[in-house]
Design a protein around this motif. Structure first.
Motif, mmCIF file in Angstrom:
data_model
loop_
_atom_site.group_PDB
_atom_site.id
_atom_site.type_symbol
_atom_site.label_atom_id
_atom_site.label_comp_id
_atom_site.label_asym_id
_atom_site.label_seq_id
_atom_site.Cartn_x
_atom_site.Cartn_y
_atom_site.Cartn_z
ATOM 1 N N GLY A 35 -7.665 1.768 1.041
ATOM 2 C CA GLY A 35 -6.823 2.158 -0.075
ATOM 3 C C GLY A 35 -5.673 3.043 0.347
ATOM 4 O O GLY A 35 -4.547 2.883 -0.136
ATOM 5 N N ARG A 36 -5.930 3.978 1.237
ATOM 6 C CA ARG A 36 -4.878 4.894 1.662
ATOM 7 C C ARG A 36 -3.763 4.166 2.410
ATOM 8 O O ARG A 36 -2.577 4.445 2.207
ATOM 9 C CB ARG A 36 -5.472 6.010 2.536
ATOM 10 N N ASP A 37 -4.141 3.222 3.287
ATOM 11 C CA ASP A 37 -3.121 2.451 4.001
ATOM 12 C C ASP A 37 -2.313 1.595 3.026
ATOM 13 O O ASP A 37 -1.087 1.482 3.146
ATOM 14 C CB ASP A 37 -3.769 1.556 5.061
ATOM 15 N N ASP A 53 -7.754 -5.139 -3.974
ATOM 16 C CA ASP A 53 -9.195 -5.214 -4.212
ATOM 17 C C ASP A 53 -9.662 -3.902 -4.835
ATOM 18 O O ASP A 53 -9.163 -2.826 -4.494
ATOM 19 C CB ASP A 53 -9.925 -5.462 -2.889
ATOM 20 N N ILE A 54 -10.623 -3.982 -5.745
ATOM 21 C CA ILE A 54 -11.141 -2.762 -6.368
ATOM 22 C C ILE A 54 -12.094 -2.029 -5.433
ATOM 23 O O ILE A 54 -12.036 -0.807 -5.292
ATOM 24 C CB ILE A 54 -11.831 -3.087 -7.706
ATOM 25 N N ASN A 60 -11.205 3.825 -4.077
ATOM 26 C CA ASN A 60 -11.281 2.494 -4.677
ATOM 27 C C ASN A 60 -9.932 2.053 -5.237
ATOM 28 O O ASN A 60 -9.001 2.850 -5.393
ATOM 29 C CB ASN A 60 -12.387 2.413 -5.735
ATOM 30 N N GLY A 61 -9.862 0.753 -5.531
ATOM 31 C CA GLY A 61 -8.600 0.168 -5.945
ATOM 32 C C GLY A 61 -8.053 0.745 -7.230
ATOM 33 O O GLY A 61 -6.833 0.823 -7.417
ATOM 34 N N ARG A 66 -3.890 3.967 -9.964
ATOM 35 C CA ARG A 66 -3.455 5.158 -10.701
ATOM 36 C C ARG A 66 -2.323 5.872 -9.961
ATOM 37 O O ARG A 66 -1.320 6.283 -10.568
ATOM 38 C CB ARG A 66 -4.623 6.120 -10.900
ATOM 39 N N GLN A 67 -2.499 6.036 -8.663
ATOM 40 C CA GLN A 67 -1.470 6.737 -7.881
ATOM 41 C C GLN A 67 -0.186 5.916 -7.776
ATOM 42 O O GLN A 67 0.920 6.464 -7.793
ATOM 43 C CB GLN A 67 -2.016 7.084 -6.499
#
Length: 228
Positions: A35-37, A53-54, A60-61, A66-67
């Protein structure tokens, strides 16, 4: 110019399969396994659309989404477990534009992404000054923005499409089948609540008027009522 898609998926086999298929269909593909990448690549403007992907190993996705929504209106399609309606509902509430159930059909994925990108491209070709006013709302197609009392509404790409179609037919009923095709670029299927979720989100963002300015016409579809 090729469309750039960011594929955020930690399943190596599935990610490589989808990446190859997307590349063969003319997409430029960037990949991320966390997720961070994925968030860093998306915020760095390295893509035109995101497949997310969640279930990811770090964040999580839904948190990634949200971000992303705090910073960008990039079109985002979620990969969700088949039959997991809770993830889909939360995803739309957070700001997803579409979802694709896993295991996903690569052809369906391409069709969904192309439909999303066509809608974005269509509005970008519209002259920026071709605005339309409907009561307290103003549509600026060239900028893909809708303003309420001169304040920009925080809409996802799909919410924008749904609302601008309803506004274009204000006072008339838009059938669900037509709204699905015109705004989401695909046919309405049985038990598909995607459109209902987008309408629910729009009602909240428009202020929960009573009666609601987006009215449900049972057995037919929806109608936008200009407040007077």
């Amino acid at each position: 110019m090729q469309n750039r898609v960011l594929l955020v998926e930690d399943d190596v086999e599935l990610r490589e399969l989808l990446a190859r298929y997307l590349s063969n269909q003319g997409f430029t593909v960037r990949e991320a396994a966390t997720g961070r990448d994925g968030l860093a690549l998306a915020l760095g403007q390295h893509c035109d659309i995101v497949v997310l992907d969640i279930m990811l190993p770090d964040i999580n996705g839904l948190e990634v989404l949200r971000q992303l929504r705090a910073e960008t209106h990039l079109p985002v399609a979620l990969l969700t477990a088949r039959g997991d309606e809770t993830d889909r509902i939360v995803g739309f509430e957070v700001g997803a534009d579409d979802y694709i159930p896993k295991p996903c059909n690569p052809r369906e994925l391409v069709a969904r992404l192309q439909a999303l990108l066509r809608r974005v491209a269509w509005d970008q070709k519209t002259e920026a000054n071709a605005s339309r006013t409907h009561g307290d709302l103003r549509v600026e197609p060239g900028h893909r923005r809708i303003y309420q009392n001169d304040e920009a509404l925080d809409l996802t790409a799909t919410e924008y499409e749904v609302l601008q179609v309803l506004l274009a037919h204000a006072g008339s009923v838009v059938r669900k089948t037509d709204l699905m095709q015109w705004a989401l670029g695909r046919r309405l299927e049985a038990y598909d609540r995607t459109l209902d979720m987008h309408i629910s989100n729009l009602r909240k963002k428009l202020g929960n008027d009573n009666p609601p300015r987006i009215e449900t016409v049972r057995g037919l579809g929806y109608s936008y009522r200009v407040p007077g």
